[in-house]
Structure formats: structure tokens, C-alpha cells
Design a protein around this motif. Structure first.
Motif, PDB file in Angstrom:
ATOM      1  N   ALA A 321       0.853  -1.188   0.000  1.00 58.16           N
ATOM      2  CA  ALA A 321       0.000   0.000   0.000  1.00 58.16           C
ATOM      3  C   ALA A 321       0.884   1.232   0.000  1.00 58.16           C
ATOM      4  O   ALA A 321       2.024   1.212   0.491  1.00 58.16           O
ATOM      5  N   LEU A 322       0.377   2.319  -0.566  1.00 59.90           N
ATOM      6  CA  LEU A 322       1.139   3.568  -0.636  1.00 59.90           C
ATOM      7  C   LEU A 322       1.423   4.088   0.767  1.00 59.90           C
ATOM      8  O   LEU A 322       0.524   4.190   1.597  1.00 59.90           O
ATOM      9  N   THR A 323       2.688   4.398   1.020  1.00 55.93           N
ATOM     10  CA  THR A 323       3.064   4.914   2.331  1.00 55.93           C
ATOM     11  C   THR A 323       3.592   6.348   2.283  1.00 55.93           C
ATOM     12  O   THR A 323       3.501   7.068   3.264  1.00 55.93           O
ATOM     13  N   GLU A 324       4.143   6.746   1.143  1.00 57.83           N
ATOM     14  CA  GLU A 324       4.710   8.096   1.061  1.00 57.83           C
ATOM     15  C   GLU A 324       4.815   8.529  -0.396  1.00 57.83           C
ATOM     16  O   GLU A 324       5.080   7.714  -1.280  1.00 57.83           O
ATOM     17  N   VAL A 325       4.589   9.836  -0.639  1.00 62.51           N
ATOM     18  CA  VAL A 325       4.772  10.424  -1.959  1.00 62.51           C
ATOM     19  C   VAL A 325       5.902  11.439  -1.852  1.00 62.51           C
ATOM     20  O   VAL A 325       5.862  12.346  -1.015  1.00 62.51           O
ATOM     21  N   ARG A 326       6.931  11.297  -2.707  1.00 64.36           N
ATOM     22  CA  ARG A 326       8.088  12.204  -2.688  1.00 64.36           C
ATOM     23  C   ARG A 326       8.184  12.927  -4.033  1.00 64.36           C
ATOM     24  O   ARG A 326       8.893  12.486  -4.948  1.00 64.36           O
ATOM     25  N   PHE A 331       6.264  19.807  -8.684  1.00 64.02           N
ATOM     26  CA  PHE A 331       5.121  18.888  -8.655  1.00 64.02           C
ATOM     27  C   PHE A 331       4.584  18.793  -7.221  1.00 64.02           C
ATOM     28  O   PHE A 331       5.359  18.712  -6.260  1.00 64.02           O
ATOM     29  N   GLY A 332       3.282  18.805  -7.083  1.00 65.96           N
ATOM     30  CA  GLY A 332       2.665  18.584  -5.790  1.00 65.96           C
ATOM     31  C   GLY A 332       2.467  17.100  -5.542  1.00 65.96           C
ATOM     32  O   GLY A 332       2.441  16.299  -6.485  1.00 65.96           O
ATOM     33  N   ALA A 333       2.302  16.730  -4.271  1.00 63.69           N
ATOM     34  CA  ALA A 333       2.137  15.316  -3.939  1.00 63.69           C
ATOM     35  C   ALA A 333       0.873  14.744  -4.588  1.00 63.69           C
ATOM     36  O   ALA A 333       0.905  13.668  -5.197  1.00 63.69           O
ATOM     37  N   ASP A 334      -0.237  15.466  -4.475  1.00 65.85           N
ATOM     38  CA  ASP A 334      -1.479  14.968  -5.082  1.00 65.85           C
ATOM     39  C   ASP A 334      -1.388  14.974  -6.601  1.00 65.85           C
ATOM     40  O   ASP A 334      -1.941  14.094  -7.274  1.00 65.85           O
ATOM     41  N   GLU A 335      -0.688  15.971  -7.163  1.00 68.13           N
ATOM     42  CA  GLU A 335      -0.535  16.027  -8.620  1.00 68.13           C
ATOM     43  C   GLU A 335       0.253  14.812  -9.124  1.00 68.13           C
ATOM     44  O   GLU A 335      -0.134  14.161 -10.102  1.00 68.13           O
ATOM     45  N   LEU A 336       1.351  14.498  -8.425  1.00 67.60           N
ATOM     46  CA  LEU A 336       2.162  13.354  -8.823  1.00 67.60           C
ATOM     47  C   LEU A 336       1.368  12.060  -8.698  1.00 67.60           C
ATOM     48  O   LEU A 336       1.375  11.217  -9.607  1.00 67.60           O
ATOM     49  N   VAL A 416       8.432   3.333  -6.540  1.00 68.61           N
ATOM     50  CA  VAL A 416       7.858   3.456  -7.868  1.00 68.61           C
ATOM     51  C   VAL A 416       8.220   4.845  -8.389  1.00 68.61           C
ATOM     52  O   VAL A 416       7.850   5.855  -7.784  1.00 68.61           O
ATOM     53  N   TYR A 417       8.949   4.888  -9.493  1.00 67.19           N
ATOM     54  CA  TYR A 417       9.432   6.154 -10.047  1.00 67.19           C
ATOM     55  C   TYR A 417       8.483   6.647 -11.133  1.00 67.19           C
ATOM     56  O   TYR A 417       7.764   5.863 -11.765  1.00 67.19           O
ATOM     57  N   GLY A 426       9.206  12.395  -9.555  1.00 66.57           N
ATOM     58  CA  GLY A 426       9.276  11.996  -8.155  1.00 66.57           C
ATOM     59  C   GLY A 426       9.108  10.503  -7.964  1.00 66.57           C
ATOM     60  O   GLY A 426       9.085   9.723  -8.920  1.00 66.57           O
ATOM     61  N   THR A 427       8.977  10.127  -6.704  1.00 65.38           N
ATOM     62  CA  THR A 427       8.905   8.715  -6.323  1.00 65.38           C
ATOM     63  C   THR A 427       7.751   8.490  -5.370  1.00 65.38           C
ATOM     64  O   THR A 427       7.449   9.345  -4.532  1.00 65.38           O
ATOM     65  N   LEU A 428       7.129   7.347  -5.493  1.00 64.74           N
ATOM     66  CA  LEU A 428       6.094   6.918  -4.553  1.00 64.74           C
ATOM     67  C   LEU A 428       6.581   5.648  -3.860  1.00 64.74           C
ATOM     68  O   LEU A 428       7.101   4.748  -4.519  1.00 64.74           O
TER      69      LEU A 428
END
Length: 643
Positions: A321-326, A331-336, A416-417, A426-428
Motif C-alpha cells: 500500500a502507498l506509504t509516502e509520496v516524494r 510537482f505537488g504530492a497529489d498532482e504526482l 515506484v518512479y 518523483g517517487t512513490l
């Protein structure tokens, strides 16, 4: 009606005894009293002989039970002419055995579930085309076609293309694993979305999945039987009863006195108390979201000292499950996340579902792509809102965005790039999260006396150590194959051992443990069929609840046994003075049985559960459940990078 017929057939001895009693009543109504005596006496002696044969067989194996006392009571009442009392004793004896059988009947279907899933057909590539053959006809060197989502039939080597295979049912690894030309693929693993060709390395009998089937069978057969709770009281109760009856006979000179004592000494409280309590405990278990397959399992749970856990799907949720957006600057976190999730709509990968779910949870709108392609095991490229979006592994994304940079990730996390419009976006990070109830479950088990805990997993050592540190587990064994888990559990000295797991890969060790507990909420059929306890809801805390139910059930069974023994002994002493006739004694024994049953029915546990719920609510005030993140991906991970 059909159910009653099945019950009557299953408990044929009880049914036959009731029929004999009914026939005797009919004969008595027609004035055939002598026939009633012969009927009751003959039937009682026949049952005594049948019981004696079984008793001798058990004695030959060193098992001393309550059969001696019951047989002596039946024979003595017949010899002194108390044939009605003899039939009542037979009814109680057969009824107690029927109750015990009902409480301990266990479905022997472990191998059925495995064999149903076991591959049966293979697509062999020959000179004139593809020929379907039985899996047993596959020989090493044969080239086979494995279609999308099919089970690999035998251990083999990939000879064409690349794919991602789901090995979760074999290794416990929750994320599909990349396979390239020359990599080994195991039987029982599920192919991804690409048809591939493999070269067989072994026959079906020598392949990994079939070896798991054999391990389950071997472990099930080697498990030691559980001694009946009531049998532990057999010798002292039998000796005391026979001695008291003999003294009464000697003192009075009347052999009837011996029969009168023995009628009240029949072991009905012992035969009934434990089975009724176990049936109540099993009913309580079902009400709490788990199934206990036999009364003996409740005994083992009550005395458990060690608990061993699988990791993926047991201590953790079993899915990334997604734990962090970098995001990168610009770029914004929600945008990415929106770009990534929109592109992942066109992917069949397990991580795609995680990204899409995370976006929807945050209320992010997913855009449609005008064009999208997926490169197996690497990533997806989609044109969204006029911009090229690339999602996947670092090397795949770096080929489309020269400024891509690797990100730092913790053990077991997946990266995940993403690139948008030719620029690194960015990376998730994703991870298999620890269950919120995992640590409280371990603490509750310790409070119940299960103080030794251990984790066995097929994951890499770094991932296993990371999870163990968060949960406070001191003993960990990683990189385990199914046979390794079996050997680890067999080597544990502090027994009984509870093993908790899910999936086909855990089936052998669940069968080998003293108590196998399967997390069956997600349909892990093979694990559920191999286990003694099946948790029907996705909640690890039910493991501790199972131990609690086992302890309460055995405690109530023992209390009921002692109540029955105390009342029986008191009546036996009175009967030794000739105050209670044999038939009246048999009726009084029914009263003792009723008292015993009412005492044992407390194991149903409505009040116990209500009290536990009140205590849990009180303990939860002001506390937040412990939670953590876990990882699940040893080695190469598809569409994501791991340390």
C-alpha cells in the motif's frame, strides 16, 4: 428430516439403544415382562462385549480409559437382575461417546484442497503444434506453453520473454516476482499477463507444489493424538469406585450392593462433561469469528506455550500500500499521485491497484489516457492531458527522463518512479503494512501464558528483521521454504506450539504444528483445510481469542468433571449402605448428568465474552492501537525498486 436421519446413522449406538428401550416399553404394555428382561439384558451385555473389545485394543496401545468401569457396571447390573438400570447405563455410555465424537469429529480433507488446485494439464509444444497432456506425462526437457494467469505445472526454466509470476502461495511473497529468460519458475506459481514458454526441469512428482502436498500428508500422519480429558481421571476414579463397591458387598454380603454402588459410579459425568464443554467452546469460537475443528484442539490451545507466525498476510496485510509520496520540485504530492494513478489504470500490475486506491482515497480525479502501453515487469507509458507519463522501475523511467535520481528507501519498501513530460517527477513508496492488531495480539498471548513467539518467513532477512524489530519479536527465521518451516517447528521444545499462517506454502507447517491456525478470511483454502483453527475474519487478534476460549473451555470442563465426581462419590457412599436401589440409582445418575451438563454449558461463554468486551473497552480508553509499516519484497520486485 434428512439431517435427523444423518444424525441417527452417525450415532447409531444411541439410536439402537433408544429403539431397544422403546421395544421394551411396547413389550411391557403387552405383559411380556420376561421378554423385556431378556431383551435389555442381552443388548446390554452385547454393548459391554463391544466396549470390551475396544478397551482391549486401547490397552494394547497403552491407553487406559473409563471403559473398565462402564463395562463392570453393565455386567454387574445384569447379573443381579437390574436390567433397566443396565440399559440406562448403556444409554449414558453411548450418549457420552456420541457427544465426544460430535465434539472431536474433524474433516480429513487437507489434501483435497491442495490436489484440486494442483495443475492437472500442461500445454506441450511439439513439432506439429501445441498438445495438451496430463501433467504426469511431462518429462524434463519438454517445452511447455504457460498462458496468462495459468498455474505453472512443473518446476521449469523460462526460455522466452519476461513475465511476473505470483509465488505468494509458495513463498508467502505478496508481490509478483520478475522472471527473465533463464530464470527458474516453480510449479504452483501463477503466471502474469504474458504467455511464456518454459522448459521442464522436473517431473510433476518431483516439483515444488507436489512436494508441499507430500509434506502436508506426512505432517498430518505424524501428529500425536490428544489424550481425552476425561481419561486422565480414569484410573483413580475406577479404582475408588470398584473398591467402594467391593467393601459394600463384603460388609453386607449382598452382591446387589456392589451393583448399586457401580450404577452410581458409572463415568457419565466424566464422559459427558468434557464433550459438552468442548461443544460449547466450539460454538463460542464460531460466534467470535473462528472455527475450531475438534475438542482436542481446545485442550492444546489451553496449554499452548509457543506461537509461531508467518509474516506476509499474517503479521502484515499481505498487499503493498502507498506509504509516502516524494515529489520533485515543481510537482505537488497529489498532482504526482494523480499522474501515476491515471497511468496505472492501464496496467494489470498489483502495485497499480495500490496507487489507484490511494488516489481515490484522497479524492483525486483520474484522467483518461489517449494512448497507453505496458512493458511487462518494467512499467507503463501513457499520454495524459497531452503529456507523456512514465511509471515504473528506476531504469525504465531513467530511459525517458535523464534527470531521474534514485531515492533512499528503508528495508523492504518499494519505490515506484515517475516521469512527466520527459522530466523526473518523483517517487512513490509502497510497503506491506503491519497489522494494527499484531502487537496487541502478541501482548495478549503473553498474558495468556504463550510467552515464546517466533516469525518464520520466505522473505529476505533484512525485511524479516525490520518487521520483527517493530513487533518486538526476538526469534526470526527468514528465507524459509515450506520444509524449512516444518523443521523449525518440529525443533521447538516448549510445546504445545501454535502456528499461524495462510497460503499453500504454510499448509505443511500448519499440519505439523500442535495447533495450526489459518487466516482463512481471504480464501486460503489449502491452509484452512490443513489447520485446526480457521479464522474467518481478517483479524489476527482472534488467535489470542482462540487461546482464551481454549483456556476457559478446559477450565469449565474440569470444574464440571469435579462437580460430577463429587456428587457421584456422595451418592455412591450412600448407596453403599443399601439406601438407593439400582434402578433409582440409575435415575439419580441422570440428575448428576443434568447437573454436569448445565455446568459444562457455561463454556458457550456469552457472559465470558460480554465481560471480556467490557474489559477491552475499558483498556482501550485513551490508547491508540499500535501500527507500523512492513515490507514484503525480497530480491527483485516487479515495477518497483527495493534496497
Amino acid at each position: 428430516m434428512a439431517r435427523l436421519v444423518r444424525m441417527a446413522r452417525r450415532s447409531w449406538a444411541v439410536t439402537l439403544t433408544l429403539a431397544v428401550g422403546l421395544a421394551g416399553i411396547v413389550l411391557a404394555l403387552f405383559g411380556a415382562g420376561a421378554a423385556v428382561q431378556w431383551l435389555f439384558s442381552g443388548y446390554a451385555l452385547a454393548i459391554a462385549a463391544w466396549q470390551a473389545v475396544g478397551m482391549l485394543r486401547r490397552l494394547a496401545h497403552g491407553n487406559w480409559g473409563l471403559d473398565v468401569l462402564a463395562i463392570v457396571a453393565i455386567v454387574s447390573t445384569v447379573l443381579v437382575g437390574e436390567y433397566v438400570a443396565a440399559l440406562v447405563v448403556v444409554l449414558m455410555l453411548t450418549g457420552g461417546e456420541a457427544l465426544e465424537d460430535s465434539a472431536n469429529r474433524r474433516a480429513k480433507r487437507e489434501l483435497d484442497a491442495l490436489l484440486q488446485r494442483s495443475p492437472q494439464r500442461a500445454h506441450r509444444i511439439e513439432a506439429d503444434g501445441i498438445v495438451d497432456v496430463h501433467v504426469d506425462d511431462v518429462r524434463p526437457g519438454d517445452v511447455l506453453l504457460v498462458r496468462p494467469s495459468e498455474i505453472v505445472p512443473v518446476d521449469a526454466v523460462l526460455v522466452s520473454g519476461a513475465t511476473a509470476v505470483d509465488e505468494s502461495q509458495l513463498t508467502g511473497e505478496s508481490v509478483p516476482v520478475d522472471k527473465r529468460q533463464g530464470d527458474r519458475v516453480l510449479s504452483g506459481s501463477v503466471n502474469g499477463q504474458t504467455a511464456v514458454e518454459v522448459r521442464a526441469e522436473a517431473t510433476a512428482a518431483d516439483s515444488q507444489y507436489q512436494q508441499i502436498v507430500a509434506l502436508v500428508a506426512q505432517a498430518s500422519e505424524s501428529r500425536a493424538p490428544v489424550v481425552r480429558l476425561a481419561d486422565r481421571f480414569a484410573v483413580p476414579f475406577t479404582v475408588f469406585s470398584l473398591a467402594l463397591g467391593a467393601v459394600a458387598w463384603w460388609a453386607s454380603g449382598d452382591p446387589v450392593r456392589f451393583a448399586e454402588v457401580l450404577v452410581l459410579a458409572t463415568p457419565c459425568p466424566l464422559l459427558i462433561a468434557a464433550p459438552v464443554a468442548f461443544i460449547g467452546g466450539m460454538s463460542r469460537a464460531a460466534r467470535n469469528g473462528f472455527v475450531v475443528k475438534s475438542g482436542g484442539v481446545l485442550e492444546q490451545l489451553a496449554s499452548a506455550r509457543t506461537a509461531v507466525f508467518d509474516k506476509t498476510g499474517t503479521l502484515t496485510r499481505g498487499a503493498p500500500a502507498l506509504t509516502e509520496v516524494r515529489p520533485q520540485p515543481g510537482f505537488g504530492a497529489d498532482e504526482l499521485l494523480g499522474f501515476v494513478a491515471s497511468a496505472e489504470q492501464y496496467s494489470s500490475h498489483v502495485l497499480a491497484a495500490s496507487m489507484i486506491a490511494a488516489a481515490r482515497e484522497r479524492g483525486i480525479r483520474l484522467a483518461e489516457a489517449t494512448h497507453a502501453t505496458e512493458q511487462a515487469t518494467n512499467g507503463v507509458v501513457a499520454r495524459i492531458d497531452g503529456r507523456e507519463v512514465v511509471v515504473g522501475k528506476f531504469a525504465f523511467v531513467a530511459a525517458h527522463a535523464a534527470d531521474a535520481e534514485r531515492t533512499e528507501i528503508a528495508p523492504g519498501e518499494l519505490a515506484v518512479y515517475a516521469a512527466v513530460g520527459g522530466r523526473y517527477a518523483g517517487t512513490l513508496l509502497a510497503a506491506d503494512r503491519i497489522r494494527a492488531e499484531a502487537r496487541p495480539t502478541l501482548e495478549r498471548l503473553a498474558a495468556l501464558g504463550v510467552r515464546r513467539t517466533m516469525m518464520l518467513t520466505g522473505d529476505a532477512q533484512a525485511t524479516a528483521d525490520h518487521i520483527a524489530a517493530e513487533l518486538g519479536l526476538s526469534r526470526v527465521r527468514a528465507d524459509c521454504l515450506p520444509v524449512d518451516k516444518v523443521h523449525e517447528v518440529e525443533a521447538i521444545d516448549e510445546r504445545p506450539v501454535i502456528m499461524v499462517g495462510d497460503g499453500v506454502n504454510d499448509a505443511p507447517v500448519l499440519a505439523a504444528a500442535d495447533v495450526g491456525v489459518a487466516m482463512g478470511a481471504k480464501g486460503a483454502t489449502a491452509a484452512s483445510e490443513s489447520a485446526d483453527v480457521v479464522i474467518l475474519v481478517d483479524d489476527l487478534s482472534r488467535v489470542a481469542k482462540a487461546v482464551e476460549v481454549g483456556r476457559d473451555t478446559v477450565r469449565i470442563a474440569l470444574q464440571s468433571i469435579w462437580v460430577g465426581i463429587a456428587v457421584s462419590v456422595g451418592l455412591m457412599v450412600v448407596a453403599a449402605f443399601g439406601v438407593i436401589p439400582a434402578t433409582a440409582g440409575a435415575v439419580l445418575q441422570e440428575v448428576v448428568d443434568l447437573i454436569t451438563i448445565l455446568a459444562a454449558l457455561r463454556a458457550i461463554g456469552g457472559r465470558l465474552d460480554a465481560r471480556a468486551a467490557r474489559q477491552a473497552r475499558g483498556a482501550a480508553v485513551g490508547e491508540a492501537p499500535a501500527a507500523g509499516r512492513a515490507a514484503s519484497a525480497p530480491g527483485p520486485t516487479p515495477r518497483a525498486d527495493a534496497p
